[in-house]
Design an enzyme around this catalytic site. Structure first.
Site, PDB file in Angstrom:
ATOM      1  N   GLU A 145      35.754  90.313  14.417  1.00 21.79           N
ATOM      2  CA  GLU A 145      35.795  89.009  13.746  1.00 21.79           C
ATOM      3  C   GLU A 145      34.766  88.073  14.385  1.00 21.79           C
ATOM      4  OE1 GLU A 145      39.749  87.507  13.814  1.00 21.79           O
ATOM      5  OE2 GLU A 145      39.298  85.782  12.534  1.00 21.79           O
ATOM      6  N   GLY A 175      43.458  79.446  12.048  1.00 28.38           N
ATOM      7  CA  GLY A 175      44.811  78.884  12.104  1.00 28.38           C
ATOM      8  C   GLY A 175      45.641  79.578  13.160  1.00 28.38           C
ATOM      9  N   SER A 177      44.122  82.293  15.358  1.00 26.23           N
ATOM     10  CA  SER A 177      43.316  82.741  16.513  1.00 26.23           C
ATOM     11  C   SER A 177      42.041  81.914  16.576  1.00 26.23           C
ATOM     12  CB  SER A 177      42.927  84.217  16.348  1.00 26.23           C
ATOM     13  OG  SER A 177      41.892  84.337  15.370  1.00 26.23           O
ATOM     14  N   GLN A 179      37.824  82.358  18.045  1.00 28.69           N
ATOM     15  CA  GLN A 179      36.834  83.308  18.558  1.00 28.69           C
ATOM     16  C   GLN A 179      35.696  82.533  19.232  1.00 28.69           C
ATOM     17  OE1 GLN A 179      39.477  84.766  16.410  1.00 28.69           O
ATOM     18  NE2 GLN A 179      37.947  84.004  14.991  1.00 28.69           N
TER      19      GLN A 179
HETATM   20  O1  LIG Z   1      34.811  81.071   4.709  1.00 20.33           O
HETATM   21  C1  LIG Z   1      35.262  79.946   4.924  1.00 20.33           C
HETATM   22  N1  LIG Z   1      34.694  78.844   4.357  1.00 20.33           N
HETATM   23  C2  LIG Z   1      35.171  77.584   4.591  1.00 20.33           C
HETATM   24  N2  LIG Z   1      36.215  77.301   5.392  1.00 20.33           N
HETATM   25  C3  LIG Z   1      36.824  78.357   5.991  1.00 20.33           C
HETATM   26  C4  LIG Z   1      36.394  79.707   5.800  1.00 20.33           C
HETATM   27  N3  LIG Z   1      37.215  80.506   6.557  1.00 20.33           N
HETATM   28  C5  LIG Z   1      38.111  79.695   7.182  1.00 20.33           C
HETATM   29  N4  LIG Z   1      37.882  78.404   6.846  1.00 20.33           N
HETATM   30  C6  LIG Z   1      38.610  77.232   7.321  1.00 20.33           C
HETATM   31  O2  LIG Z   1      39.229  77.540   8.566  1.00 20.33           O
HETATM   32  C7  LIG Z   1      40.628  77.249   8.490  1.00 20.33           C
HETATM   33  C8  LIG Z   1      41.493  78.254   9.241  1.00 20.33           C
HETATM   34  O3  LIG Z   1      40.973  79.534   9.159  1.00 20.33           O
HETATM   35  P1  LIG Z   1      41.835  80.847   8.729  1.00 20.33           P
HETATM   36  O4  LIG Z   1      42.825  80.516   7.667  1.00 20.33           O
HETATM   37  O5  LIG Z   1      40.784  81.852   8.409  1.00 20.33           O
HETATM   38  O6  LIG Z   1      42.662  81.236  10.052  1.00 20.33           O
HETATM   39  P2  LIG Z   1      42.531  82.631  10.881  1.00 20.33           P
HETATM   40  O7  LIG Z   1      41.043  82.864  11.065  1.00 20.33           O
HETATM   41  O8  LIG Z   1      43.286  82.394  12.169  1.00 20.33           O
HETATM   42  O9  LIG Z   1      43.139  83.709  10.040  1.00 20.33           O
HETATM   43  C9  LIG Z   1      40.955  77.282   7.024  1.00 20.33           C
HETATM   44  O10 LIG Z   1      41.941  76.298   6.791  1.00 20.33           O
HETATM   45  C10 LIG Z   1      39.693  76.895   6.335  1.00 20.33           C
HETATM   46  O11 LIG Z   1      39.646  75.479   6.110  1.00 20.33           O
HETATM   47 CA   LIG Z   2      39.250  82.944   9.696  1.00 15.93          CA
END
Ligand SMILES: O=c1[nH]cnc2c1ncn2[C@@H]1O[C@H](COP(=O)(O)OP(=O)(O)O)[C@@H](O)[C@H]1O
Ligand SMILES: [Ca+2]
Length: 415
Positions: A145, A175, A177, A179
């Site tokens: 990732e 949300g 994790s 990186q």
């Molecule tokens: O590809 C993207 N474009 C725009 N915003 C993104 C994208 N990926 C994640 N985000 C933003 O990052 C926030 C949290 O990321 P995510 O839901 O991917 O958590 P995670 O990486 O822990 O699974 C999301 O609420 C979103 O606003």
């Molecule tokens: Ca993400």
């Protein structure tokens, strides 16, 4: 945009004239599911394909919110996949791979609930007209990732072509994790970093040895629960969690990862042990007591590579969202900040919560967490520069482009 040697010119089988092909990559994030439909164009067999564009759409909530109803989770993916039916010309459907990679949201679910969701999604893919590769639906390893987001950003900023590779580090705050990834310049970093933080991989005919780590439980939403002391509770249902980072009068409840949490501000004066040497009357609300609370979550928990103190990084996802929410950067264009700008904004919000009542009640906690994560977590300086970006050349700064390059290469789509 060019990518060096991803498709060695002499192996291109398609002796058509202009050859267009697509790749569909789903990002099953903890707070939302996103589809990225990338268009590649190869003007003629002997020159390299170019990334021509991206169709991006996202839905909330993420798959982990459907932990107990996997079919509905798959349905949210199908609605996005239907967009690809319209975007990709029918004669190319069979050659267009569709892949979904889940990140920390599913890593935090039980194995069998995560698998139930993934197999429902696989059925949606199988029922579609697209090319469904062998491992088309999976939970992505956290190291990938970080690496794949680093590839995306450095490819889009042109740092992966040509020899003058002055690459940039990447910070992704999800949300569940977070990186951190960069290309170490000093031997010292390679020596003093934990072994599993160093990963080498081959892409664009180069081998990169990157420093990368995905800290599970340190995403913004997970950190809220950790700050409230609710992260590792089994049935947190019904219990009330209080914090000096929240508006005094707040009483609310919230669902994350399929669990309901009740939380609120410090209305009454009950003693609250924050860290062994500090005894703070809980009636306090504001940046100082809040910083002490979030410090418990990050202090001493993350590895601090000395090399990064002076280097600037790209930062995106929640780093971007919270900076844009508080007008630290332009929502569309992004901007460049110093770490201290987050701290200054956190103080402003936490010490004037009544002025920010229309924003999320977690705004103070989120900005304070971001400050502590960057300074006490990773060890950045107050004046470290962060380039906050959501898109480069109109392409989302997400691990999904890097993952698509890797997919096309492994599938030999252009052999
Ligand atoms: O590809 C993207 N474009 C725009 N915003 C993104 C994208 N990926 C994640 N985000 C933003 O990052 C926030 C949290 O990321 P995510 O839901 O991917 O958590 P995670 O990486 O822990 O699974 C999301 O609420 C979103 O606003
Ligand atoms: Ca993400």
């Amino acid at each position: 945009m060019w990518f060096q040697d991803l498709f060695p010119p002499n192996t291109c089988p398609i002796n058509a004239k202009t050859n267009t092909f697509y790749g569909i990559m789903f990002d099953a994030g903890s707070t939302g599911t996103r589809i990225h439909i990338y268009t590649f164009v190869q003007k003629s067999p002997e020159i390299l394909p170019e990334l021509e564009g991206e169709i991006f759409e996202s839905v909330k909530p993420g798959l982990s919110a459907y932990a107990d109803e996997p079919e509905k989770g798959a349905e949210s993916v199908k609605r996005l996949l239907d967009m690809a039916i319209d975007a990709v010309p029918p004669h190319l459907w069979k050659k267009t791979p569709v892949v979904l990679k889940a990140t920390a949201g599913l890593r935090l679910l039980s194995e069998e609930k995560a698998q139930a969701l993934l197999s429902e999604v696989k059925e949606v893919f199988e029922a579609s007209p697209f090319l469904v590769p062998e491992d088309s639906v999976s939970i992505m390893d956290g190291s990938y990732e970080g690496i794949l987001a680093w590839i995306t950003v450095n490819f889009l900023t042109g740092q992966l072509s040509g020899q003058n590779q002055h690459t940039v580090g990447t910070l992704d705050l999800g949300g569940a994790s977070t990186q951190i990834t960069f290309l170490p310049r000093f031997e010292e970093t390679l020596k003093e970093s934990p072994r599993d933080f160093l990963t080498s991989f081959e892409m664009f005919n180069s081998t990169y040895q990157l420093y990368t780590h995905s800290y599970l439980g340190f995403g913004l939403k997970a950190a809220r629960l950790a700050t409230l002391g609710a992260l590792n509770m089994e049935a947190a249902d019904g219990q009330m969690f209080r914090s000096s980072c929240l508006p005094k009068q707040l009483e609310a409840e919230w669902h994350f990862g399929g669990v309901k949490y009740r939380y609120g501000g410090n209305k009454k004066d009950v003693p609250l042990w924050l860290i062994p040497s500090v005894f703070v009357l809980a009636g306090e609300t504001g940046f100082k007591p809040c910083y002490l609370e979030v410090l418990k979550v990050v202090k001493g928990k993350l590895h601090q590579p000395d090399e990064i103190r002076g280097s600037s990084f790209y930062a995106f996802s929640y780093y971007y969202d919270r900076a844009a929410d508080t007008n630290l950067i332009d929502y569309e264009q992004g901007g460049v900040l110093e770490v201290r700008d987050f701290e200054r904004k956190a103080k402003e919000v936490c010490d004037n919560m009544e002025r920010f009542s229309s924003a999320s009640p977690f705004l103070c906690m989120d900005l304070t967490y971001i400050t502590a994560l960057l300074k006490e977590g990773f060890g950045f300086r107050d004046n470290t520069l962060l380039k906050l970006t959501k898109k480069v050349n109109n392409i989302e700064t997400s691990w999904t482009l890097g993952a698509t390059f890797h997919l096309l290469q492994s599938l030999g789509i252009t052999y």
